[in-house]
Write a protein that holds these residues in place. Structure first.
Motif, PDB file in Angstrom:
ATOM      1  N   ALA A  89       0.833  -1.202   0.000  1.00 22.32           N
ATOM      2  CA  ALA A  89       0.000   0.000   0.000  1.00 22.32           C
ATOM      3  C   ALA A  89       0.864   1.247   0.000  1.00 22.32           C
ATOM      4  O   ALA A  89       0.595   2.227  -0.697  1.00 22.32           O
ATOM      5  CB  ALA A  89      -0.922  -0.006   1.221  1.00 22.32           C
ATOM      6  N   PHE A  90       1.946   1.185   0.771  1.00 24.14           N
ATOM      7  CA  PHE A  90       2.862   2.320   0.825  1.00 24.14           C
ATOM      8  C   PHE A  90       3.470   2.567  -0.562  1.00 24.14           C
ATOM      9  O   PHE A  90       3.581   3.708  -1.024  1.00 24.14           O
ATOM     10  CB  PHE A  90       3.967   2.058   1.846  1.00 24.14           C
ATOM     11  N   GLY A  91       3.827   1.460  -1.223  1.00 27.90           N
ATOM     12  CA  GLY A  91       4.397   1.586  -2.566  1.00 27.90           C
ATOM     13  C   GLY A  91       3.420   2.240  -3.524  1.00 27.90           C
ATOM     14  O   GLY A  91       3.795   3.117  -4.310  1.00 27.90           O
ATOM     15  N   TYR A  92       2.146   1.854  -3.401  1.00 27.45           N
ATOM     16  CA  TYR A  92       1.126   2.442  -4.273  1.00 27.45           C
ATOM     17  C   TYR A  92       1.021   3.946  -4.034  1.00 27.45           C
ATOM     18  O   TYR A  92       1.086   4.754  -4.964  1.00 27.45           O
ATOM     19  CB  TYR A  92      -0.212   1.763  -3.998  1.00 27.45           C
ATOM     20  N   ALA A  93       0.862   4.319  -2.739  1.00 31.36           N
ATOM     21  CA  ALA A  93       0.672   5.731  -2.407  1.00 31.36           C
ATOM     22  C   ALA A  93       1.894   6.549  -2.818  1.00 31.36           C
ATOM     23  O   ALA A  93       1.774   7.637  -3.392  1.00 31.36           O
ATOM     24  CB  ALA A  93       0.401   5.878  -0.906  1.00 31.36           C
ATOM     25  N   ALA A  94       3.071   5.998  -2.547  1.00 29.85           N
ATOM     26  CA  ALA A  94       4.289   6.715  -2.908  1.00 29.85           C
ATOM     27  C   ALA A  94       4.384   6.845  -4.430  1.00 29.85           C
ATOM     28  O   ALA A  94       4.836   7.882  -4.943  1.00 29.85           O
ATOM     29  CB  ALA A  94       5.509   5.986  -2.357  1.00 29.85           C
ATOM     30  N   GLY A  95       3.942   5.817  -5.146  1.00 28.42           N
ATOM     31  CA  GLY A  95       3.967   5.873  -6.603  1.00 28.42           C
ATOM     32  C   GLY A  95       3.083   6.987  -7.148  1.00 28.42           C
ATOM     33  O   GLY A  95       3.489   7.743  -8.036  1.00 28.42           O
TER      34      GLY A  95
END
Lengths: 502, 347
Positions: free
Chosen positions: A260-266
């Protein structure tokens, strides 16, 4: 109301002018030319573009809003703060960013590329509404659903998301309308839409009839969408009993935390960090002496942008204040509904209509910077009215009555009680209109007097003529930073709960 | 001296609805404390707003100190009426300090005179140490006192209070009521309260006006309103009430609970309803008693019993809480009426 009348004049005038010009078109001739333009195909393409952009923005905004507001996402506070910032990057600058990044002539220069850029740089509209709705959600409703035997996943699907429907619709329609009305992105990415056809026509010929007819068509579509929005929102406004200060509980993501963090950061990288970094990098390729010379050369355009935007915003807010106050007291007929037409008209259409209308009625304004100020006023009087109305609605009438009973006349009451109390909302509205005016491109391109360019116009001309070169990037970066400061101030007003709805 | 007079004041908000205030006529004396009592929607707040000048009457006149404030061809705006108002939500200006709030109506005074008056009035309400605070940093009771101080500061002839205690906790309410009354009596201010709380109306007021559907049903001392209600509505709205049918005879009014005097001089043969308060009814348990205890309500300092009489009528009796009688106990009920109040059968 002495100021509302001229405003209504400038809202209705351009549309009336275009209607008259457009309908004066001879039927058979028009059909012939419409066929030559492949009009049905173009309209279908724009509809597809607006739909794709809306869906893409929804895919970015809704998960991001839920993750930052309702889960234990790492760094959620920072992300919640960063997520609305891409609104400081006008989509046409977003297009330039991806022009820098990607090779010319690729997939970017297509409907898909335009939808990609539009979604990435308009999704904060949806994010702001959805995250606010999520923060407002009464936790007791979800607890009641749990009490009724639903699992957390069922609660999300059957309670939390349905409660977001009004916010989703409102935000989605903003982006959908933006897709129909956009000129900057599609012109830079060489996508043929109604707005670019209109613009090309008035550049190439002195023929008014066809662009006028196309403008009427485009306006009719956007007004239909807007009416649909009003209708749907009128029905879907859920009244939630506001709970106390208890914040909604957060969901533990477990092993999904880092994906989820990767998605938001993306999302934030694509829409904020990458654009700023690329613009900075591209601008830094200018040598120091060249940069200084360039800055000095562009300075007058900066001055043009700022003083017209400041004047437009101030005028809009003064009128909105007068109208809002009088309407709240039922001392005037409601005119702010009329102003919404100005909000629904795409900038290209308004520019065209105003140029023709003002040339015909008030030629002494035509070809003066006053044209820009009037255009900003007509385009953005509605957000100004919304900001003032929201601020006035917070003001309990007993406060003004108390001042009257203590011996203050109506005007003195307004100065000593009303105005100080609505000041934050008023300031928020001013900043909003200022930012919107600073970045306005489509109408400005058409109504600006010869030689009176603004910063967005310069950026667009550079990018169209020379491509995404360091000059365009430097100017774009300067504009983004100029907009970002007041935009940050506006967001801090919002976090104190006084952001105007709109 | 007569301070305020309302003459046939009528106010209608919408043509298709009954008037909010309907032909209201009354006078208020200098120094008097008056309370408007009534259910919600009875027009009491509208009456207050008409007096203050926040609403324009459709007809009738509002007269203060023999000067017409509102009437045919005349309208004095609120700021020129010299009336203090305490709002239900207090309406304290959130952007001003306590001292600035209190001094808001003193703009005609010089700086030092204003500061002196603010100090004096804050001392009166016991908030002199809070002068530089902002309203949101005060408790409910303190906000209430600031609202009162602000309304009193310009020394108005008349002060209007719209449900001023309804936002306070029950125990604080009684305390504030006493304090506000002390301050009003001390300053000799004429005051009109609006409330739906009968206890509040009775403890504060010199006179109580009971309003129903925009009409004044009765305007009298609290004792008269309680013991001699003018209408059946007043009898039912003020205090707990039972009505027992009776017939007027030469000996008096004959009912199931005995024969009562006929001080109102009703005609012989007339059918009436006699008003009974719970403190009028007593009973003794008797195995051969005609009444039965149907229910007991424990009220702390008293027990309220509901008795069913042989005719099926229910009456209530309040008793000390020391002894408790079980439900179903057969009793003999007695009525000891000091004030006999009757209403016509149809009323």
């Amino acid at each position: 109301m002495s100021l509302a009348l001229p405003t209504a004049f400038f809202v209705l005038g351009p549309i009336g002018f275009l209607l008259w010009m457009g309908l004066a078109q001879e039927g058979a001739d028009f059909l012939e030319r419409a066929r030559a333009l492949e009009l049905p195909k173009v309209v279908g393409q724009v509809a597809l573009l607006a739909t794709l952009a809306t869906a893409w923005a929804g895919g970015l905004a809704v998960p991001l809003a839920w993750l930052t507001v309702r889960t234990d996402l790492p760094g959620r506070r920072l992300m919640h703060w960063l997520a609305p910032l891409p609104l400081a990057i006008p989509p046409y600058i977003g297009a330039i960013v991806y022009q820098i990044l990607l090779p010319p002539g690729g997939l970017l220069y297509s409907l898909w590329g335009a939808a990609w850029v539009l979604g990435l740089f308009t999704y904060p509209h949806l994010y702001l509404l959805v995250s606010a709705a999520l923060e407002r959600t009464n936790p007791s409703l979800e607890e009641a659903a749990r009490g009724a035997g639903l699992t957390p996943r069922q609660v999300l699907v059957r309670v939390t998301l349905p409660l977001l429907r009004p916010a989703l619709l409102a935000g989605g329609l903003i982006i959908f309308l933006y897709g129909w009305a956009d000129f900057g992105v599609v012109s830079l990415l060489r996508v043929r839409t109604l707005t670019t056809i209109i613009y090309d026509y008035i550049q190439g010929t002195l023929d008014w009839a066809l662009p006028a007819a196309l403008s009427v068509l485009l306006t009719a579509i956007t007004i239909c969408v807007l009416l649909l929005q009003l209708r749907i929102l009128g029905r879907a406004g859920y009244a939630q009993i506001v709970s106390g200060a208890k914040p909604p509980p957060t969901v533990a993501l477990g092993i999904w935390r880092w994906p989820a963090f990767g998605y938001a950061a993306g999302v934030l990288t694509l829409s904020l960090l990458l654009p700023l970094g690329l613009l900075g990098f591209q601008a830094s390729r200018l040598s120091a002496p060249a940069a200084v010379a360039f800055a000095l050369g562009q300075w007058p355009y900066f001055v043009n942008s700022v003083w017209t935007a400041v004047t437009g915003a101030s005028l809009a807010l003064v009128i909105a204040l007068g109208v809002g106050w009088l309407e709240g007291r039922r001392l005037t007929r409601p005119v702010s509904g009329l102003f919404q037409i100005g909000y629904a008209i795409p900038g290209t259409v308004l520019g065209l209509g105003m140029a023709g209308f003002v040339h015909a009625t008030l030629p002494w304004i035509y070809a003066t910077p006053l044209m820009l100020i009037v255009a900003y006023l007509v385009l953005y009087i509605t957000p100004a009215c919304q900001a003032v109305k929201a601020a006035l609605a917070q003001l309990h009438p007993s406060l003004e009555e108390a001042a009257r009973s203590l011996g203050r006349r109506p005007l003195a009451t307004f100065w000593s009680v009303t105005l100080p109390l609505i000041k934050p909302g008023f300031m928020g509205g001013w900043i909003l209109v200022f930012v919107l005016s600073m970045r306005e491109l489509a109408a400005t391109l058409i109504v600006r007097p010869p030689g009176f360019d603004t910063v967005p116009v310069r950026i667009w001309i550079y990018a169209m003529d020379v491509g995404p070169e360091p000059q365009a990037a430097a100017l774009a970066l300067a504009l983004v930073l100029t907009i970002a400061l007041p935009w940050l101030a506006l967001l801090s007003l919002r976090s104190r709960g006084i952001y105007p709805s709109g | 001296m007569e301070l305020l007079a309302l003459e046939q004041v009528t106010k209608r908000y919408a043509a298709d609805r009954p008037p909010a205030v309907d032909g209201l006529t009354l006078t208020v004396q200098q120094g008097e404390i008056l309370t408007f009592l009534g259910p919600s929607g009875c027009g009491k707040t509208t009456t207050l707003r008409l007096i203050a000048g926040f609403e324009v009457p459709d007809s009738g006149r509002v007269v203060i100190r023999s000067e017409t404030m509102a009437g045919p061809g005349r309208w004095v705006p609120p700021e020129e009426r010299g009336i203090g108002v305490v709002f239900q939500d207090y309406a304290l200006f959130p952007h001003l300090t306590v001292a600035e709030n209190v001094g808001f109506g003193l703009h005609h005074l010089g700086r030092s005179a204003r500061r002196e008056r603010v100090r004096q009035i804050l001392e009166l309400v016991g908030l002199e140490t809070f002068a530089s605070r902002y309203p949101h940093a005060l408790s409910g009771g303190q906000q209430q006192r600031v609202a009162l101080a602000r309304a009193l500061a310009p020394a108005p002839a008349l002060i209007l209070l719209d449900e001023p205690f309804s936002n306070l906790d029950a125990d604080l309410r009684a305390q504030m009521r006493e304090e506000v009354e002390r301050i009003l009596r001390h300053t000799g201010t004429t005051a009109i309260f609006v409330t739906h709380d009968q206890e509040e109306a009775f403890t504060l007021a010199d006179r109580v006006g009971v309003l129903n559907q925009g009409r004044l049903e009765q305007l009298d001392t609290p004792e008269t309103v309680y013991h001699h209600p003018a209408t059946r509505f007043v009898a039912e709205f003020v205090g707990a009430t039972d009505f027992l049918p009776g017939a007027v005879t030469a000996e008096g009014i004959a009912t199931e609970l005995g024969v009562f005097p006929n001080p109102e001089g009703r005609d012989i043969g007339e059918r009436v309803k006699v008003m009974l308060r719970p403190d009028d009814i007593t009973f003794v348990p008797r195995p051969d008693g005609q009444g039965v205890i149907v229910r007991r309500y424990f009220r702390g300092s008293e027990n309220l019993y509901c008795l069913r009489l042989p005719s099926g009528h229910l009456v209530h009796s309040s008793q000390g809480s020391a002894t408790v009688y079980a439900r179903g106990t057969r009793v003999r009920a007695e009525a000891n009426l000091i004030h006999v109040v009757t209403f016509s059968q149809g009323a």
